[in-house]
Design a protein around this motif. Structure first.
Motif, PDB file in Angstrom:
ATOM      1  N   TYR A  53       0.816  -1.218   0.000  1.00 17.20           N
ATOM      2  CA  TYR A  53       0.000   0.000   0.000  1.00 17.20           C
ATOM      3  C   TYR A  53       0.848   1.265   0.000  1.00 17.20           C
ATOM      4  O   TYR A  53       0.380   2.331  -0.388  1.00 17.20           O
ATOM      5  CB  TYR A  53      -0.960  -0.006   1.193  1.00 17.20           C
ATOM      6  CG  TYR A  53      -2.235  -0.762   0.929  1.00 17.20           C
ATOM      7  CD1 TYR A  53      -3.002  -0.486  -0.190  1.00 17.20           C
ATOM      8  CD2 TYR A  53      -2.685  -1.743   1.809  1.00 17.20           C
ATOM      9  CE1 TYR A  53      -4.177  -1.179  -0.447  1.00 17.20           C
ATOM     10  CE2 TYR A  53      -3.861  -2.440   1.571  1.00 17.20           C
ATOM     11  CZ  TYR A  53      -4.605  -2.153   0.444  1.00 17.20           C
ATOM     12  OH  TYR A  53      -5.764  -2.822   0.188  1.00 17.20           O
ATOM     13  N   ALA A  54       2.086   1.155   0.469  1.00 20.93           N
ATOM     14  CA  ALA A  54       2.972   2.321   0.440  1.00 20.93           C
ATOM     15  C   ALA A  54       3.595   2.537  -0.942  1.00 20.93           C
ATOM     16  O   ALA A  54       4.305   3.510  -1.154  1.00 20.93           O
ATOM     17  CB  ALA A  54       4.068   2.167   1.491  1.00 20.93           C
ATOM     18  N   SER A 273      -1.709   5.108  -3.517  1.00 19.60           N
ATOM     19  CA  SER A 273      -1.147   4.494  -2.312  1.00 19.60           C
ATOM     20  C   SER A 273      -2.098   4.789  -1.146  1.00 19.60           C
ATOM     21  O   SER A 273      -3.023   5.605  -1.268  1.00 19.60           O
ATOM     22  CB  SER A 273       0.272   4.995  -2.041  1.00 19.60           C
ATOM     23  OG  SER A 273       0.338   6.397  -2.157  1.00 19.60           O
ATOM     24  N   TYR A 274      -1.861   4.099  -0.001  1.00 16.17           N
ATOM     25  CA  TYR A 274      -2.813   4.175   1.103  1.00 16.17           C
ATOM     26  C   TYR A 274      -2.080   4.054   2.431  1.00 16.17           C
ATOM     27  O   TYR A 274      -1.252   3.157   2.623  1.00 16.17           O
ATOM     28  CB  TYR A 274      -3.836   3.038   0.975  1.00 16.17           C
ATOM     29  CG  TYR A 274      -4.812   2.930   2.123  1.00 16.17           C
ATOM     30  CD1 TYR A 274      -5.718   3.959   2.398  1.00 16.17           C
ATOM     31  CD2 TYR A 274      -4.848   1.791   2.931  1.00 16.17           C
ATOM     32  CE1 TYR A 274      -6.616   3.847   3.454  1.00 16.17           C
ATOM     33  CE2 TYR A 274      -5.752   1.679   3.979  1.00 16.17           C
ATOM     34  CZ  TYR A 274      -6.633   2.725   4.232  1.00 16.17           C
ATOM     35  OH  TYR A 274      -7.521   2.625   5.271  1.00 16.17           O
ATOM     36  N   ASP A 275      -2.409   4.968   3.354  1.00 14.67           N
ATOM     37  CA  ASP A 275      -1.906   4.910   4.723  1.00 14.67           C
ATOM     38  C   ASP A 275      -3.071   4.477   5.610  1.00 14.67           C
ATOM     39  O   ASP A 275      -4.040   5.233   5.794  1.00 14.67           O
ATOM     40  CB  ASP A 275      -1.377   6.289   5.136  1.00 14.67           C
ATOM     41  CG  ASP A 275      -0.797   6.283   6.542  1.00 14.67           C
ATOM     42  OD1 ASP A 275      -1.398   5.646   7.442  1.00 14.67           O
ATOM     43  OD2 ASP A 275       0.243   6.924   6.762  1.00 14.67           O
ATOM     44  N   SER A 276      -2.980   3.270   6.168  1.00 21.60           N
ATOM     45  CA  SER A 276      -4.112   2.738   6.927  1.00 21.60           C
ATOM     46  C   SER A 276      -4.273   3.461   8.268  1.00 21.60           C
ATOM     47  O   SER A 276      -5.384   3.536   8.800  1.00 21.60           O
ATOM     48  CB  SER A 276      -3.931   1.240   7.155  1.00 21.60           C
ATOM     49  OG  SER A 276      -2.730   0.993   7.866  1.00 21.60           O
ATOM     50  N   THR A 277      -3.196   4.001   8.824  1.00 21.96           N
ATOM     51  CA  THR A 277      -3.313   4.726  10.089  1.00 21.96           C
ATOM     52  C   THR A 277      -4.072   6.035   9.902  1.00 21.96           C
ATOM     53  O   THR A 277      -4.964   6.382  10.681  1.00 21.96           O
ATOM     54  CB  THR A 277      -1.905   5.002  10.663  1.00 21.96           C
ATOM     55  OG1 THR A 277      -1.204   3.767  10.770  1.00 21.96           O
ATOM     56  CG2 THR A 277      -2.010   5.659  12.028  1.00 21.96           C
ATOM     57  N   LEU A 338       4.983   6.140   0.086  1.00 21.14           N
ATOM     58  CA  LEU A 338       4.904   6.454   1.508  1.00 21.14           C
ATOM     59  C   LEU A 338       6.131   5.888   2.219  1.00 21.14           C
ATOM     60  O   LEU A 338       6.473   4.717   2.056  1.00 21.14           O
ATOM     61  CB  LEU A 338       3.629   5.870   2.112  1.00 21.14           C
ATOM     62  CG  LEU A 338       2.340   6.132   1.327  1.00 21.14           C
ATOM     63  CD1 LEU A 338       1.130   5.671   2.137  1.00 21.14           C
ATOM     64  CD2 LEU A 338       2.191   7.600   0.940  1.00 21.14           C
ATOM     65  N   ASP A 340       8.829   6.574   5.964  1.00 20.65           N
ATOM     66  CA  ASP A 340       9.131   7.305   7.194  1.00 20.65           C
ATOM     67  C   ASP A 340      10.604   7.682   7.144  1.00 20.65           C
ATOM     68  O   ASP A 340      11.477   6.816   7.202  1.00 20.65           O
ATOM     69  CB  ASP A 340       8.833   6.438   8.425  1.00 20.65           C
ATOM     70  CG  ASP A 340       7.352   6.088   8.522  1.00 20.65           C
ATOM     71  OD1 ASP A 340       6.546   6.709   7.794  1.00 20.65           O
ATOM     72  OD2 ASP A 340       7.007   5.190   9.307  1.00 20.65           O
ATOM     73  N   LYS A 349       6.488  11.174   8.762  1.00 26.29           N
ATOM     74  CA  LYS A 349       5.690  10.335   7.871  1.00 26.29           C
ATOM     75  C   LYS A 349       5.459  11.138   6.599  1.00 26.29           C
ATOM     76  O   LYS A 349       4.730  12.128   6.610  1.00 26.29           O
ATOM     77  CB  LYS A 349       4.362   9.986   8.526  1.00 26.29           C
ATOM     78  CG  LYS A 349       4.500   8.992   9.679  1.00 26.29           C
ATOM     79  CD  LYS A 349       3.142   8.615  10.215  1.00 26.29           C
ATOM     80  CE  LYS A 349       3.236   7.560  11.300  1.00 26.29           C
ATOM     81  NZ  LYS A 349       3.870   6.313  10.833  1.00 26.29           N
ATOM     82  N   LEU A 351       5.177  11.424   2.069  1.00 28.08           N
ATOM     83  CA  LEU A 351       5.044  10.807   0.753  1.00 28.08           C
ATOM     84  C   LEU A 351       6.070  11.468  -0.147  1.00 28.08           C
ATOM     85  O   LEU A 351       6.367  12.658   0.002  1.00 28.08           O
ATOM     86  CB  LEU A 351       3.625  10.912   0.197  1.00 28.08           C
ATOM     87  CG  LEU A 351       3.005  12.245  -0.193  1.00 28.08           C
ATOM     88  CD1 LEU A 351       3.479  12.740  -1.544  1.00 28.08           C
ATOM     89  CD2 LEU A 351       1.480  12.123  -0.203  1.00 28.08           C
ATOM     90  N   ARG A 365       2.618  13.556   4.862  1.00 28.44           N
ATOM     91  CA  ARG A 365       1.425  12.946   4.263  1.00 28.44           C
ATOM     92  C   ARG A 365       0.178  13.084   5.132  1.00 28.44           C
ATOM     93  O   ARG A 365      -0.919  12.704   4.705  1.00 28.44           O
ATOM     94  CB  ARG A 365       1.682  11.492   3.902  1.00 28.44           C
ATOM     95  CG  ARG A 365       1.918  10.520   5.037  1.00 28.44           C
ATOM     96  CD  ARG A 365       2.082   9.122   4.461  1.00 28.44           C
ATOM     97  NE  ARG A 365       2.256   8.101   5.475  1.00 28.44           N
ATOM     98  CZ  ARG A 365       3.421   7.594   5.841  1.00 28.44           C
ATOM     99  NH1 ARG A 365       4.544   8.034   5.288  1.00 28.44           N
ATOM    100  NH2 ARG A 365       3.484   6.650   6.756  1.00 28.44           N
TER     101      ARG A 365
END
Lengths: 602, 157
Positions: A53-54, A273-277, A338, A340, A349, A351, A365
């Motif tokens: 996802y990153a 892309s996706y950041d689940s947090t 994504l 760190d 954090k 992108l 991000r």
């Protein structure tokens, strides 16, 4: 499809766990100045375009090393039977390899657990040939996404389809776009939980760009979020939509003259892309239409922007525009990776985005604040990016428009300092990004364009030529924490492939004249090259086979923009014979069209 | 994507040319009626039994007219033909139109049919967007293009 765990794959899992333990216990390989994260063992699969996802395109596999990469050799090839540009990448799920071809978008499923990898099935959708001519830049497809037992991908003619990953039977087919209005759909869908996110190309046809969220189980369109227009159409809700730099309401409409946003482009054809947090999906929008900027005074928000949305209902949370009032067709469709990173002593954090406009952006991000923005290729349209305002400081002599005539020597070209077709890889071991770049410049003569529905809406003539230095492309390693090139490999032609990085510090990329290369991730030394028969515009992947071995797969098949730019690489149509392009007169001497899947191993 | 256009005309000029080329008259209407729809017939068709089917003949009223060809060149830009076929018709996402090769036949009537009804793979039907005389001017322009003489063999020496 074979779902059972074989003894071989069990053994492979154990071997991998051992290798993983060895890597984890080896001190000193990771850069000391950066954050070192514990990486979970790799599943050995490749289930989505960006690997995770990153969108790192980083694999934890490590059998192929700088020491043994020279022993790589081909173990299998397969002709797709299609000549169009083979962008995108195969998927590997449960010992099956899935391949989507360019138009006519055939889906192949190969059984990797049997000798010769025989075909389990192929799915042949009915796709309208009209889409071939409406797609701006060859009839490409950027790949499929595996989720919940389904292979989900887009057909070029404005449909999303879900196919059962085991049986090859179609589960649902949804119309998402209108080819007669200039919309085509080459991008790979992106699945988050129960949502399938899709967008449409058409920045050369004056579309009204959007992203849709479909229900994964039914294909039903749950929401549509436009990229340009009033806040209500953007799904930008009061109090929820908080761009870091721009605060006024309805900027997606007020930064255009006379409702020009209704045919203002902002297509979506790259990667997500996706950041689940944070529960945010990130994607980039394309160019404003038409190319003649004098027909659209204003910033033209939110073209050439990164958008951060909630996947469930599409709500827009923040947006940032890379190239306000784009005068050069600088789409921001490229991936948002994504990571760190330690920046000024603090882990952020972020992108990271390598824009067509030649700048690499490192962005918070959560908020959309630009932390670092430095050119990763030769560029001259902007002096720098002002981090206080987030805006480029533009060299006004490079602004284009019909009244400005032929504006000369603009770098990079509208192909981009990096093509959005060619996604980067990020290694959490080296903390470097690996980037395929182009070193070209252009003249840009804008002319008035009239929109006639169903026909191109462009308005510029922009011939290219090589940039300074005598090479047209390079493969480079980039430190996004500070905005600095670490090493580069110069190439004769623009580099147009995606990248994969591995836990053994080997990265793979392909060249336009058809070489797949393995490179030492730390030094940039070329370890191995192999000519695959046609130029590479797709993205290499790596996976663990049922025998426990690490494999590398890639498509051969020059095309995409090169179908247009170097029309002499084709030989299939006796009624279409073209002279070589001025800036790549000899490309067809070294490659021609033709789609193949290649698999390599030690 | 890069674009190539032959003519950088001011917007007002484009509008004027469009208006001049597309203005309908009774004579135009009568000619359009007479011209449509003919049989599709071009050299790559093979006739069963060796006999071609009957079909109406299409004649270009502007054949060889250089003024009409210039008008067609303006229309080639104004109607966005160059957006797919490239400036000068040299080929882009759509096929080259200046190589002397034709998928659907290169006689005046065959080119007219391709523009009027469109073709597969995305060539739009322009018959509803412009009148017959505009299409004939485009045909006249395309037939005026000179194919290069070095196309069949490419050499890097």
């Amino acid at each position: 499809m074979k779902w059972q765990r074989t003894t071989a794959s069990m053994a492979a899992a154990c071997v991998t766990a051992l290798i993983w333990a060895a890597i984890a216990l080896t001190p000193g390989r990771a850069a000391g100045a950066h954050v070192v994260h514990a990486q979970p063992p790799d599943d050995g699969e490749w289930t989505m375009p960006g690997k995770d996802y990153a969108s790192t395109r980083y694999s934890g596999l490590s059998q192929i090393t700088p020491d043994n990469a020279a022993h790589l050799h081909p173990v299998w090839t397969f002709s797709t039977g299609v000549l169009g540009g083979h962008e995108g990448q195969p998927l590997v799920v449960h010992n099956t390899m899935y391949v989507v071809t360019p138009y006519p978008n055939t889906l192949y499923a190969f059984d990797l657990s049997k000798p010769d990898y025989p075909l389990e099935w192929k799915y042949r959708p009915a796709v309208s040939p009209n889409a071939v001519g409406v797609a701006c830049c060859d009839a490409v497809n950027r790949g499929a996404f595996y989720a919940d037992g389904k292979i989900v991908y887009n057909l070029l003619d404005g449909h999303t389809v879900a196919v059962d990953a085991v049986s090859g039977k179609q589960l649902w087919l949804t119309t998402i776009a209108d080819v007669s209005n200039g919309e085509t759909t080459p991008m790979a869908p992106f699945v988050v939980k129960n949502r399938v996110l899709v967008g449409a190309s058409g920045g050369e046809f004056g579309i009204h760009g959007w992203v849709k969220g479909l229900d994964l189980q039914t294909g039903h369109v749950a929401w549509t979020g436009y990229n340009i227009g009033p806040d209500s159409e953007l799904l930008a809700k009061p109090g929820q939509f908080k761009p870091f730099y721009d605060h006024a309401a309805n900027l997606g409409a007020s930064t255009w003259p006379n409702n020009a946003w209704q045919t203002g482009g902002a297509p979506v054809w790259g990667w997500m892309s996706y950041d689940s947090t944070l529960d945010l999906v990130y994607y980039g929008t394309g160019n404003p239409s038409p190319y003649n900027p004098e027909q659209r005074a204003g910033d033209n928000k939110w073209t050439t922007s990164v958008m951060a949305r909630r996947p469930e209902d599409g709500s827009l949370v923040w947006a940032y525009q890379f190239t306000p009032h784009d005068s050069w067709d600088f789409d921001a469709a490229a991936e948002m990776v994504l990571a760190d990173l330690r920046i000024d002593g603090k882990v952020r954090k972020v992108l990271v985005h390598f824009d067509k406009n030649g700048f690499a952006y490192t962005i918070d991000r959560a908020t959309g604040q630009v932390l670092v923005a430095q050119p990763f290729v030769q560029e001259n349209w902007a002096k720098h990016i002002d981090l206080e305002t987030g805006r480029p400081v533009v060299d006004s002599s490079k602004l284009t428009g019909a009244s400005r005539g032929n504006v000369k020597d603009i770098c990079p070209t509208l192909e981009g300092g990096k093509s959005p077709n060619s996604p980067v890889a990020y290694s959490p071991r080296t903390h470097l990004f690996y980037v395929s770049t182009s070193n070209m410049c252009m003249d840009y003569q804008a002319v008035p364009a009239a929109r006639i529905r169903g026909t191109p809406y462009i308005g510029a003539n922009s011939p290219y030529y090589p940039g300074a230095g005598g090479y047209m492309g390079a493969f480079e390693a980039w430190d996004a924490a500070v905005g600095r090139k670490v090493w580069e490999i110069k190439e004769r032609y623009p580099v147009w492939s995606g990248v994969v990085a591995t836990a053994s510090d080997v990265v793979f990329y392909g060249t336009l004249d058809g070489y797949l290369r393995a490179v030492d991730a730390r030094t940039g030394k070329i370890l191995w090259s192999f000519k695959v028969g046609s130029g590479i515009v797709g993205n290499p992947i790596t996976y663990r086979g049922p025998d426990g071995k690490q494999y590398v797969a890639v498509y051969a098949g020059i095309g995409g923009d090169w179908f247009l730019l170097a029309g002499d690489v084709r030989s299939d149509d006796p009624a279409d014979v073209r002279a070589p392009a001025d800036f790549v007169k000899d490309l067809a001497r070294h490659t021609s069209r033709g789609g193949l899947v290649w698999i390599f191993a030690l | 994507m890069t674009r190539t256009t032959t003519l950088g005309l001011p917007a007002a000029a484009v509008v004027f040319i469009l208006a001049a080329a597309c203005r309908g008259t009774h004579a135009d209407a009568a000619r359009a009626q007479r011209d449509a729809p003919p049989a599709v017939r071009y050299p790559s068709h093979i006739s069963a039994g060796g006999t071609a089917p009957r079909g109406a003949a299409l004649a270009n009223p502007y054949a060889g007219d250089s003024v009409a060809a210039a008008g067609g060149a303006a229309l080639f830009t104004a109607m966005n033909c160059d957006g797919c076929h490239g400036g000068g018709g040299t080929g882009w996402v759509g096929p080259s139109l200046d190589d002397g090769r034709w998928r659907y036949g290169g006689t005046a009537g065959e080119i007219y049919m391709s523009i009027y009804y469109g073709r597969r793979e995305g060539m739009p039907a322009f018959g509803g967007a412009m009148p017959s005389n505009g299409i004939w001017k485009l045909v006249t322009y395309l037939q005026s293009l000179q194919p290069p003489n070095d196309v069949p063999t490419e050499s890097w020496k």
